[in-house]
Motif scaffolding. Structure first.
Motif, short mmCIF file in Angstrom:
data_model
loop_
_atom_site.label_atom_id
_atom_site.label_comp_id
_atom_site.label_asym_id
_atom_site.label_seq_id
_atom_site.Cartn_x
_atom_site.Cartn_y
_atom_site.Cartn_z
N ILE A 155 -104.10 154.15 59.77
CA ILE A 155 -103.05 154.99 60.36
C ILE A 155 -102.13 154.05 61.13
N PHE A 158 -94.73 153.29 63.98
CA PHE A 158 -93.39 153.11 63.43
C PHE A 158 -92.84 151.71 63.64
N ILE A 164 -97.98 146.00 59.93
CA ILE A 164 -99.25 146.65 60.31
C ILE A 164 -99.98 147.27 59.11
N TRP A 167 -101.70 144.44 57.72
CA TRP A 167 -102.91 144.01 58.44
C TRP A 167 -104.14 144.69 57.84
N GLU A 185 -94.78 158.54 59.98
CA GLU A 185 -93.85 159.51 59.37
C GLU A 185 -92.41 159.22 59.78
N GLN A 186 -92.21 158.29 60.72
CA GLN A 186 -90.83 158.00 61.16
C GLN A 186 -90.13 157.03 60.21
N GLY A 213 -97.83 162.30 56.73
CA GLY A 213 -97.92 163.43 57.65
C GLY A 213 -98.19 163.00 59.06
N GLY A 214 -98.73 163.92 59.85
CA GLY A 214 -98.99 163.66 61.26
C GLY A 214 -100.42 163.96 61.63
N ASP A 219 -106.36 163.68 61.52
CA ASP A 219 -107.64 164.29 61.89
C ASP A 219 -108.53 164.48 60.66
N PHE A 232 -106.70 152.14 63.33
CA PHE A 232 -105.55 152.82 63.90
C PHE A 232 -104.74 151.82 64.70
N VAL A 233 -103.41 151.92 64.61
CA VAL A 233 -102.52 151.20 65.52
C VAL A 233 -101.46 152.19 65.97
N SER A 235 -99.99 154.55 69.78
CA SER A 235 -99.96 154.77 71.23
C SER A 235 -101.38 154.97 71.78
N MET A 257 -103.86 149.87 70.72
CA MET A 257 -103.01 150.86 71.38
C MET A 257 -101.91 150.22 72.24
N PHE A 392 -91.45 150.91 76.11
CA PHE A 392 -91.15 150.77 74.69
C PHE A 392 -89.66 150.89 74.40
#
Ligand code: NAD
Length: 506
Positions: A155, A158, A164, A167, A185-186, A213-214, A219, A232-233, A235, A257, A392
């Motif tokens: 996951i 942006f 990433i 990676w 998704e951005q 998606g989001g 999930d 995951f990378v 926030s 994060m 950011f």
């Protein structure tokens, strides 16, 4: 420039399921807008449950044969892949710049830092080797196998839509795993160009799959029984959620994060190099790098450099990423701009001194872009929101301390642990700093110390959950399971030494 595109000319982010690039059947779509113009350039689907299931199932089925594919075959795909990425770098950089906002040279850098991981993946023949020890007991040998673990999910955020994802999936699949990627998704269009090249390089059907998606997709990936590992990378809030959910479902998780990276400047530092480094690392990519310098800590007399830092920042050119000579492009979205503006206002309200205010920057020809000019605060204290939160955006907050030890204490008290820089000409000070600082990635006169792929990305503390970081040696451990085999072979001449009822080998 702002003329709307017709639906036929928009780029659609396709799904990749079992080797086929397909249009999603969903009714839920999101526009992809150019951050410099707001022009809608593409659209991305929110994958349906069935599509997510199909992608995971394709990866699950493909694993059965892919895990037994020879190391040489896997390496040759990576060799071909790196060649294709190199040949298409500028073309993809233009797409990346249009959907994300960064300058074309920086977009090429984003791709290049990912390409280096693919190059490294081509050495899997040595990276995935196990260990062998002869005669651990009489005629008994022990060796280890580093076996792939199955379906892995990724996951991505942006801010690095090329680096990433690269990676993640090349290292996972070269180890013999299969993969389901969920890009940001951005800005998924440049990621999809890299995915297409992976298929062109020979990644077989089902080995690499993509859903978009989001939260719902994320999930589902974190809780599906077939998924064995989640990278995951993004926030801190989402990364914490992903870590908990995937861990609860028994998966390996690595969650990289948010950050608040300090640059500590001693008065003996090389002045010109340091000021250039601070401006470049603070404002480059509009401050949207997880390893961007966001806090400058001036030690003792180094505080006299502050006016010069402000002057250096003023020289940076704010413009669209595709315009030659741009130093600072737009932030990714209107929402991101609003968020940064709110944080700048909080700095003013909480009593920091706004030395350079980028809020009202105007960019000719790009009046509706999400631009914020370089912004610098001084007289910042550690209780202020602009110090505590990841901004950011192109905003530097400056603190002053009397000594190196006070700077180390300040940095170590901040919960984040992604990166830190020290600027000095003193080897002794640098050695003291590297040993006492509690941050996973340290640069000495290097502002953005992202390790090359032969090492691993080693953010720490509040910037990371999970033990093993992306790429390098650590990710081989993450994407493989060690099996230890202990062996004895008998030949006809072996003496019968009776029943052994102890735990000891003999
Ligand atoms: P984000 O957390 O908003 O999104 C990351 C991914 O999570 C996206 O794919 C997104 O679709 C998904 N997502 C968003 N909301 C979700 C939710 N509620 N539940 C489940 N999934 C969700 O991050 P971003 O804004 O795309 O990226 C910027 C952040 O990433 C910054 O905090 C930055 O520091 C961090 N980052 C960290 C590193 C690192 O290595 N530590 C590297 C790059 C970026």
């Amino acid at each position: 420039m702002n003329s709307p595109k017709s639906p036929e000319t928009l780029s659609t982010a396709h799904l990749l399921i079992n080797g086929a690039f397909v249009n999603s059947e969903t009714k839920e779509w999101r526009d992809i807008a150019n951050p410099a113009t707001q022009e809608v350039i593409g659209r991305v689907p929110y994958s349906t449950r069935q599509e997510i299931e199909a992608a995971i199932n394709a990866a699950h089925t493909a694993f059965q044969s892919w895990k037994n594919t020879s190391i040489g075959a896997r390496m040759r795909i990576m060799l071909k892949y790196q060649d294709l990425i190199r040949a298409n770098s500028l073309r993809i950089a233009k797409i990346l710049s249009a959907e994300q906002g960064k300058t074309i040279p920086d977009a090429e850098g984003d791709i290049f830092r990912g390409l280096e991981v693919v190059e490294h993946a081509a050495s899997i023949g040595t990276l995935q080797q196990g260990e062998f020890l002869e005669n651990v007991a009489g005629k008994v040998d022990t060796y280890t196998l580093r076996q792939p673990i199955g379906v892995c999910a990724g996951i991505t955020p942006f801010n690095f839509p090329a680096m990433i994802p690269l990676w993640m999936f090349p290292m996972a699949i070269v180890c013999g795993n299969t993969f389901v990627l969920k890009p940001s998704e951005q800005d998924p269009l440049s990621t999809m160009e890299l995915v297409k090249l992976a298929i062109e390089a020979g990644v077989p059907s089902g080995v690499l799959n993509v859903v978009h998606g989001g939260k719902e997709v994320v999930d589902a990936l974190c809780s599906h029984a077939h998924v064995k590992a989640v990278s995951f990378v993004g926030s801190t809030s989402v990364g914490t959620h992903v870590y908990r959910l995937a861990s609860e479902h028994g998966k390996r998780v690595q969650s990289m994060m948010g950050a608040k990276n300090h640059a500590v400047v001693l008065p003996d530092a090389s002045r010109e190099h340091t000021l250039n480094a601070l401006a470049g690392a603070g404002f480059g990519a509009a401050g949207q790098r997880c390893m961007a310098t966001s806090v400058v800590v001036l030690v003792g007399k180094a505080q006299e450099w502050l006016p010069e830092l402000v002057e250096r920042a003023k020289t940076l050119k704010v413009n669209a990423g595709n315009e030659p000579g741009t130093d600072v492009g737009p932030v990714v979205s209107r929402a991101a701009k609003e968020r940064v503006l709110k944080l700048i206002q909080s700095g003013v309200d909480e009593g920091a001194t706004l030395l350079l205010d980028g809020r009202d920057v105007k960019v000719k020809g790009y009046e509706s872009g999400n631009f914020i000019g370089p912004t610098i605060f001084s007289n910042v204290t550690t209780d202020m929101t602009i110090y505590r939160e990841e901004i950011f955006g192109p905003v530097l907050v400056v603190l002053t301390v009397p000594t190196l030890d006070a700077a180390i204490e300040l940095v170590n008290s901040n919960p984040f642990g992604n990166g830190v820089g020290l600027f000095t000409q003193s080897g002794a000070a640098a050695r003291h700093f590297q040993s006492e600082i509690d941050i996973g990635q340290v640069g000495i006169n290097i502002p953005i110390p992202v390790p090359v792929p032969y090492f691993s990305f080693t953010g720490s503390r509040g910037s990371k959950l999970g033990d093993l970081g992306p790429y390098g040696k650590q990710v081989i451990q993450f994407y493989t399971q060690t099996k230890t085999v202990t062996v004895r072979w008998f030949d006809d001449a072996t003496v019968n030494d009776g029943v052994n009822t102890t735990i000891n080998l003999r």
